[in-house]
Enzyme design. Structure first.
Site, PDB file in Angstrom:
ATOM      1  N   GLY A 239     -32.165  -1.217  64.564  1.00  0.00           N
ATOM      2  CA  GLY A 239     -33.010  -2.142  63.831  1.00  0.00           C
ATOM      3  C   GLY A 239     -32.526  -3.560  64.051  1.00  0.00           C
ATOM      4  O   GLY A 239     -31.352  -3.776  64.407  1.00  0.00           O
TER       5      GLY A 239
ATOM      6  N   GLN B   5     -31.266 -12.242  62.127  1.00  0.00           N
ATOM      7  CA  GLN B   5     -30.219 -11.882  63.093  1.00  0.00           C
ATOM      8  C   GLN B   5     -30.423 -12.536  64.454  1.00  0.00           C
ATOM      9  O   GLN B   5     -29.505 -12.565  65.272  1.00  0.00           O
ATOM     10  CB  GLN B   5     -30.159 -10.352  63.272  1.00  0.00           C
ATOM     11  CG  GLN B   5     -29.706  -9.631  62.019  1.00  0.00           C
ATOM     12  CD  GLN B   5     -29.580  -8.143  62.269  1.00  0.00           C
ATOM     13  OE1 GLN B   5     -30.572  -7.430  62.214  1.00  0.00           O
ATOM     14  NE2 GLN B   5     -28.379  -7.677  62.559  1.00  0.00           N
TER      15      GLN B   5
ATOM     16  N   CYS C 215     -23.641  -2.951  61.294  1.00  0.00           N
ATOM     17  CA  CYS C 215     -24.586  -4.054  61.437  1.00  0.00           C
ATOM     18  C   CYS C 215     -24.283  -4.799  62.735  1.00  0.00           C
ATOM     19  O   CYS C 215     -23.119  -5.119  62.998  1.00  0.00           O
ATOM     20  CB  CYS C 215     -24.472  -5.001  60.245  1.00  0.00           C
ATOM     21  SG  CYS C 215     -25.609  -6.398  60.323  1.00  0.00           S
ATOM     22  N   LEU C 216     -25.310  -5.069  63.515  1.00  0.00           N
ATOM     23  CA  LEU C 216     -25.106  -5.806  64.775  1.00  0.00           C
ATOM     24  C   LEU C 216     -24.528  -7.199  64.517  1.00  0.00           C
ATOM     25  O   LEU C 216     -23.923  -7.786  65.403  1.00  0.00           O
ATOM     26  CB  LEU C 216     -26.431  -5.924  65.538  1.00  0.00           C
ATOM     27  CG  LEU C 216     -27.032  -4.606  66.023  1.00  0.00           C
ATOM     28  CD1 LEU C 216     -28.422  -4.846  66.603  1.00  0.00           C
ATOM     29  CD2 LEU C 216     -26.127  -3.945  67.048  1.00  0.00           C
TER      30      LEU C 216
ATOM     31  N   HIS D 130     -31.645  -1.558  54.928  1.00  0.00           N
ATOM     32  CA  HIS D 130     -30.729  -2.490  55.604  1.00  0.00           C
ATOM     33  C   HIS D 130     -31.487  -3.723  56.110  1.00  0.00           C
ATOM     34  O   HIS D 130     -31.045  -4.859  55.918  1.00  0.00           O
ATOM     35  CB  HIS D 130     -30.045  -1.745  56.764  1.00  0.00           C
ATOM     36  CG  HIS D 130     -29.060  -2.556  57.540  1.00  0.00           C
ATOM     37  ND1 HIS D 130     -27.700  -2.343  57.478  1.00  0.00           N
ATOM     38  CD2 HIS D 130     -29.228  -3.573  58.422  1.00  0.00           C
ATOM     39  CE1 HIS D 130     -27.088  -3.203  58.277  1.00  0.00           C
ATOM     40  NE2 HIS D 130     -27.985  -3.957  58.874  1.00  0.00           N
ATOM     41  N   GLU D 131     -32.643  -3.496  56.741  1.00  0.00           N
ATOM     42  CA  GLU D 131     -33.388  -4.619  57.322  1.00  0.00           C
ATOM     43  C   GLU D 131     -34.021  -5.494  56.237  1.00  0.00           C
ATOM     44  O   GLU D 131     -34.044  -6.722  56.362  1.00  0.00           O
ATOM     45  CB  GLU D 131     -34.468  -4.118  58.292  1.00  0.00           C
ATOM     46  CG  GLU D 131     -33.961  -3.260  59.442  1.00  0.00           C
ATOM     47  CD  GLU D 131     -32.787  -3.854  60.187  1.00  0.00           C
ATOM     48  OE1 GLU D 131     -32.680  -5.097  60.277  1.00  0.00           O
ATOM     49  OE2 GLU D 131     -31.945  -3.081  60.668  1.00  0.00           O
TER      50      GLU D 131
ATOM     51  N   HIS E  18     -31.555  -7.847  54.953  1.00  0.00           N
ATOM     52  CA  HIS E  18     -31.368  -9.016  55.824  1.00  0.00           C
ATOM     53  C   HIS E  18     -32.346 -10.137  55.469  1.00  0.00           C
ATOM     54  O   HIS E  18     -32.005 -11.319  55.527  1.00  0.00           O
ATOM     55  CB  HIS E  18     -31.586  -8.636  57.294  1.00  0.00           C
ATOM     56  CG  HIS E  18     -30.358  -8.161  58.002  1.00  0.00           C
ATOM     57  ND1 HIS E  18     -29.213  -8.931  58.122  1.00  0.00           N
ATOM     58  CD2 HIS E  18     -30.090  -6.997  58.658  1.00  0.00           C
ATOM     59  CE1 HIS E  18     -28.302  -8.250  58.815  1.00  0.00           C
ATOM     60  NE2 HIS E  18     -28.797  -7.070  59.144  1.00  0.00           N
TER      61      HIS E  18
HETATM   62 ZN    ZN Z   1     -27.722  -5.602  60.073  1.00  0.00          ZN
END
Ligand code: ZN
Length: 177
Positions: free
Chosen positions: A43, A48, A86-87, A128-129, A132
């Protein structure tokens, strides 16, 4: 697109609703999907990649690539405890509590409303998204010990990258998004 890392203020900034559904938005969707697969992740949310708008892309491995704008979470049920990453906090994972099933309502790239109900990983991705888009990261949902452990591991990884050969690329695909 470069992925923004913890400490970048855009990850904490408020996001605006998507109001214009045009060719530019379709281009952004394509770029974000490519960036997500390249990472690789399951995702990727607007902040991000420096876009303070309420949108994200995801692919849990079964849905294929999906773009969603202006998501709203409804009807969260149950709870699940799985590792989450998380990226924007590259490397560490930590067990994070989430609803085990939840519905996400939003709009597609043309502006048409749709909703999806997810369980397990997909439910986790939705939560999670959406976090963000509210300037929130999964570490904010951990207790102090959990947050400290993630940040300490992040620091260890940064140091090892500076000092030695890069660690072997992680082959197992987990919920990094
Ligand atoms: Zn993340």
């Amino acid at each position: 697109m470069p992925i923004r890392i913890l400490g970048d203020p855009v990850l904490r900034a408020p996001t605006k609703p998507v109001e214009v559904f045009d060719r530019r938005l379709r281009g952004l969707r394509d770029d974000m999907i490519e960036t997500m697969y390249d990472a690789p992740g399951v995702g990727l949310a607007g902040p991000q990649v420096g876009i303070s708008q309420r949108l994200f892309v995801f692919d849990d491995g079964e849905t294929g690539p999906v773009f969603m704008a202006n998501p709203q979470l409804v009807d969260g049920q149950g709870s699940q405890l799985e590792e989450e990453g998380c990226l924007s906090i590259p490397g560490p994972y930590h067990v994070t509590e989430r609803f085990s099933r939840i519905t996400c309502r939003g709009q597609d790239v043309e502006g048409s409303p749709f909703e999806m109900t997810g369980e397990a990983l997909l439910a986790r991705i939705f939560q999670h998204e959406t976090d963000h888009l509210d300037g929130m990261l999964y570490i904010d949902r951990l207790d102090d010990d959990g947050r400290r452990a993630v940040l300490a591991e992040l620091r260890r990884i940064e140091l090892s990258l500076e000092e030695g050969p890069p660690p072997k690329r992680r082959l197992m695909r987990r919920a990094e998004s």
